[in-house]
Design a protein around this motif. Structure first.
Motif, short mmCIF file in Angstrom:
data_model
loop_
_atom_site.label_atom_id
_atom_site.label_comp_id
_atom_site.label_asym_id
_atom_site.label_seq_id
_atom_site.Cartn_x
_atom_site.Cartn_y
_atom_site.Cartn_z
N THR A 210 4.20 4.58 6.18
CA THR A 210 3.26 5.06 7.20
C THR A 210 1.85 5.19 6.64
O THR A 210 0.87 5.09 7.38
N GLY A 211 1.75 5.40 5.32
CA GLY A 211 0.44 5.53 4.70
C GLY A 211 -0.36 4.26 4.65
O GLY A 211 -1.53 4.26 4.22
N THR A 212 0.22 3.14 5.08
CA THR A 212 -0.50 1.87 5.03
C THR A 212 -1.55 1.72 6.12
O THR A 212 -2.46 0.90 6.00
N THR A 215 -6.08 4.27 9.37
CA THR A 215 -6.46 5.51 10.04
C THR A 215 -5.59 6.70 9.62
O THR A 215 -5.80 7.81 10.09
N TYR A 216 -4.63 6.43 8.72
CA TYR A 216 -3.72 7.49 8.27
C TYR A 216 -4.31 8.20 7.06
O TYR A 216 -4.78 7.57 6.12
N GLN A 217 -4.22 9.54 7.07
CA GLN A 217 -4.75 10.33 5.97
C GLN A 217 -3.73 10.36 4.83
O GLN A 217 -3.00 11.31 4.63
N CYS A 218 -3.72 9.30 4.07
CA CYS A 218 -2.74 9.11 3.00
C CYS A 218 -3.15 9.87 1.73
O CYS A 218 -4.27 9.75 1.28
N GLY A 255 -13.57 5.51 6.65
CA GLY A 255 -14.02 6.88 6.81
C GLY A 255 -12.89 7.89 6.93
O GLY A 255 -13.13 9.07 7.17
N THR A 256 -11.64 7.45 6.73
CA THR A 256 -10.49 8.34 6.83
C THR A 256 -10.34 9.16 5.55
O THR A 256 -10.42 8.61 4.45
N GLN A 257 -10.15 10.47 5.72
CA GLN A 257 -9.97 11.34 4.56
C GLN A 257 -8.64 11.03 3.87
O GLN A 257 -7.59 10.91 4.52
N LEU A 258 -8.66 10.92 2.55
CA LEU A 258 -7.46 10.68 1.76
C LEU A 258 -7.11 11.91 0.94
O LEU A 258 -7.98 12.74 0.66
N TYR A 259 -5.84 12.00 0.57
CA TYR A 259 -5.33 13.17 -0.16
C TYR A 259 -4.46 12.72 -1.34
O TYR A 259 -3.93 11.61 -1.37
N GLY A 260 -4.31 13.61 -2.30
CA GLY A 260 -3.44 13.35 -3.43
C GLY A 260 -3.43 14.54 -4.38
O GLY A 260 -4.26 15.45 -4.23
N PRO A 261 -2.50 14.61 -5.32
CA PRO A 261 -1.42 13.65 -5.57
C PRO A 261 -0.30 13.78 -4.55
O PRO A 261 -0.16 14.81 -3.90
N SER A 262 0.51 12.74 -4.43
CA SER A 262 1.59 12.73 -3.45
C SER A 262 2.72 11.85 -3.95
O SER A 262 2.61 11.18 -4.97
N GLY A 263 3.82 11.86 -3.21
CA GLY A 263 4.94 10.98 -3.51
C GLY A 263 5.94 11.58 -4.48
O GLY A 263 6.31 12.75 -4.38
N VAL A 326 1.68 -6.44 0.64
CA VAL A 326 1.34 -7.29 1.79
C VAL A 326 0.72 -6.41 2.86
O VAL A 326 1.07 -5.24 3.01
N GLY A 327 -0.24 -6.97 3.62
CA GLY A 327 -0.83 -6.24 4.74
C GLY A 327 -2.18 -5.65 4.42
O GLY A 327 -2.88 -6.06 3.49
N ASP A 328 -2.56 -4.63 5.20
CA ASP A 328 -3.86 -3.97 5.09
C ASP A 328 -3.89 -3.10 3.84
O ASP A 328 -3.18 -2.11 3.74
N SER A 329 -4.74 -3.44 2.89
CA SER A 329 -4.78 -2.73 1.61
C SER A 329 -5.83 -1.62 1.59
O SER A 329 -6.16 -1.11 0.51
N THR A 330 -6.35 -1.21 2.75
CA THR A 330 -7.41 -0.21 2.80
C THR A 330 -7.03 1.06 2.06
O THR A 330 -7.85 1.64 1.33
#
Length: 547
Positions: A210-212, A215-218, A255-263, A326-330
């Motif tokens: 889902t983090g891919t 627009t997701y705040q990964c 412009g989506t806020q990102l977070y970490g550490p995670s996983g 594969v896919g959107d690497s944003t």
């Protein structure tokens, strides 16, 4: 974690509600919700056999997750293996994959059907006792135990919405249900492990998928182990695999806020060290920057409190989401892989010398042996495969007192990950526990003219004295002599079957769970439709018969 696992999960739970659910306790006299199970009629109302008789309980058959079944429990010897014949088949209607490993106790078999139901079957005949409806698909193996302070026996399992369940083993009535993690992407894929009245539940997630979305705040999920009172489902403690809570880091290009550490998800069953009163788990990769020191690692938690005692990371800076491949690497982290998490449980075994070893295979293709009595000191490391995001050592190895038996996937694809490469992957190995030296090797078995085939061996392996069993993406289940790598038996599971619960079902690729063996019978699921694998929806039971 492996990308095909996430594709399966997304397809399986996309239509399910993701709202958090509080703990629910239901009297043992409540009726279990069940479907109409057609077919044969079971031969008794209680346990057909003694509870202390031959059994396979949980993921690894013992607290050390050895996946090794002694002769007394197996009821099957090396000389008898070539005479194994199909006795019955049970179908999971409407499904394209059969990926939950069966448990056998007291003559009953318990298994998740991949159809939001858990079944109890007569182990000898396949006749259904009950079917219990779950809120989401159950992929975990099932653990069996008495409920302390009562005369009830229960089966314990988890689903893909992070619900843990206790269900009456005889009636199929719900005893309790507890959601162990409120994160919307959380799920349970590894089998909960029972010890001394406590259920230890591993928690993973689908946030790597889902983090891919840009627009997701990964990403904000952290893996954990949750200790529950087995009688009530009440939480005793919760230990996170990433001690630091996620914090805001930067914004992505959208412009989506990102977070970490995670996983650092826990994909597999916890391992119990009774001697040291410690629980071991293996973790997956991080999903976002900054990487943590506890991803791609073996972690040791104190059983009584959940306190993290030590950890040993084998691959650093492995932050990764599926779109890095594969896919959107944003949202792809700057660390960008290599996605070498652990998908299997650590195996705790005592060698003939008396030395104890903790051994686990990794998606990197490397087998690691650690000293559990010296805070995970590395004893040896041996490479058996190339590894990669979609290959390496996957679901489960097996070990006796002398060797660890390891299947290599190294699955590869053609045409932009749309088709399995029939010429890449595979191989089965035995490594000496004392040294890590490869003592036995079975080369990959070619696919020939079979369509949608790979020689990759991703499914968990199972061992009995003198024999190791390994299922492949080809649909074949094979048994080899551990002395000389000689092929003892093989069966092509990728065909159609008449099933005891009425109608028909089919076998396919074998991935995920391995065979379970008890009381002279071998049980295995067949069918794995993801990433080009042959679909299937059948549970097969084999018994020694006439040639």
């Amino acid at each position: 974690m492996r990308k095909r696992r996430f594709i399966a999960i997304i397809a399986g739970i996309a239509a399910l509600p993701l709202a958090a659910h509080a703990q629910q306790a239901v009297p043992s006299t409540a009726q279990a919700a069940s479907t109409d199970i057609s077919g044969c009629v079971p031969n008794s109302a209680g346990f057909p056999q003694r509870l202390d008789g031959p059994r396979w309980n949980g993921w690894g058959a013992d607290l050390g997750n050895s996946r090794f079944q002694p002769t007394a429990m197996a009821g099957l010897t090396r000389d008898q293996v070539p005479s194994l014949r199909l006795k019955w088949a049970f179908g999971f209607s409407g499904r394209s994959s059969a990926v939950a490993q069966p448990t056998i106790v007291g003559g009953l078999l318990f298994v998740g059907g991949g159809d939001r139901e858990v079944y109890a079957l007569d182990a000898k005949t396949g006749c259904a006792r009950w079917a219990f409806k779950t809120q989401a698909v159950v992929r975990t193996a099932i653990s069996f135990a008495p409920i302390s302070g009562t005369d009830q026996f229960a089966v314990f399992f988890g689903d893909l919405l992070a619900n843990a369940y206790a269900v009456n083993a005889i009636t199929g009535a719900l005893i309790w249900k507890t959601r162990v993690e409120d994160h919307l992407a959380a799920m349970i894929t590894g089998a909960p492990t029972l010890y001394s009245g406590v259920l230890y539940v591993p928690v993973s997630s689908m946030e790597e998928a889902t983090g891919t979305a840009s627009t997701y705040q990964c990403c904000t999920f952290r893996g954990s182990v949750v200790a529950l009172d087995s009688a009530t489902g009440r939480q005793i403690w919760k230990g996170f695999t990433v001690p630091e809570a996620p914090r805001s880091t930067k914004r992505n290009a959208m412009g989506t806020q990102l977070y970490g550490p995670s996983g650092a998800a826990v994909w597999s069953a916890p391992t119990i060290d009774v001697q040291r009163q410690v629980l071991y788990v293996a973790t997956g990769d991080n999903y976002s920057d900054p990487p943590s020191e506890t991803s791609d690692a073996i972690l040791a938690f104190e059983l009584a409190t959940g306190r993290l005692l030590w950890h040993l990371q084998v691959t650093a800076n492995d932050a990764y989401i599926t779109s890095c491949l594969v896919g959107d690497s944003t949202n792809c982290p700057e660390s960008n892989g290599p996605d070498h998490d652990f998908g299997q449980s650590p195996i705790l075994v005592t060698m003939r010398s008396g030395q104890r070893v903790l051994v686990a295979g990794q998606k990197s293709g490397v087998v690691h042996a650690l000293n559990p009595d010296q805070e995970g000191k590395i004893l040896w490391q041996t490479r058996v495969g190339k590894g990669g995001p979609l290959g390496g050592i996957m679901w489960g190895s097996a070990a006796d007192q002398d060797h660890v038996y390891v299947a290599n996937s190294d699955v590869r694809f053609t045409a932009g990950y749309q088709a399995l490469d029939p010429n890449a992957g595979g191989g089965l190995f035995a490594l000496e526990l004392a040294t890590g030296k490869i003592s036995m090797q079975v080369p990959p078995v070619p696919c020939g003219d079979r369509k949608r085939c790979s020689p990759a061996l991703a499914a968990a392996v199972t061992a009995i004295p003198g024999v190791v069993f390994s299922g492949g993406m080809s649909g074949y289940l094979r048994a080899y002599s551990t002395e000389d790598a000689r092929l003892l038996w093989e069966v092509d599971t990728a065909r159609d079957y008449s099933v005891v619960n009425g109608g028909s079902a089919s076998g396919g690729a074998m991935d995920g769970p391995g065979p379970t063996i008890a009381d002279g019978m071998l049980y295995v699921n067949s069918g794995y439709a993801q990433w080009g694998g042959l679909p299937g929806n059948v549970l097969l039971a084999f018994e020694v018969g006439n040639p």
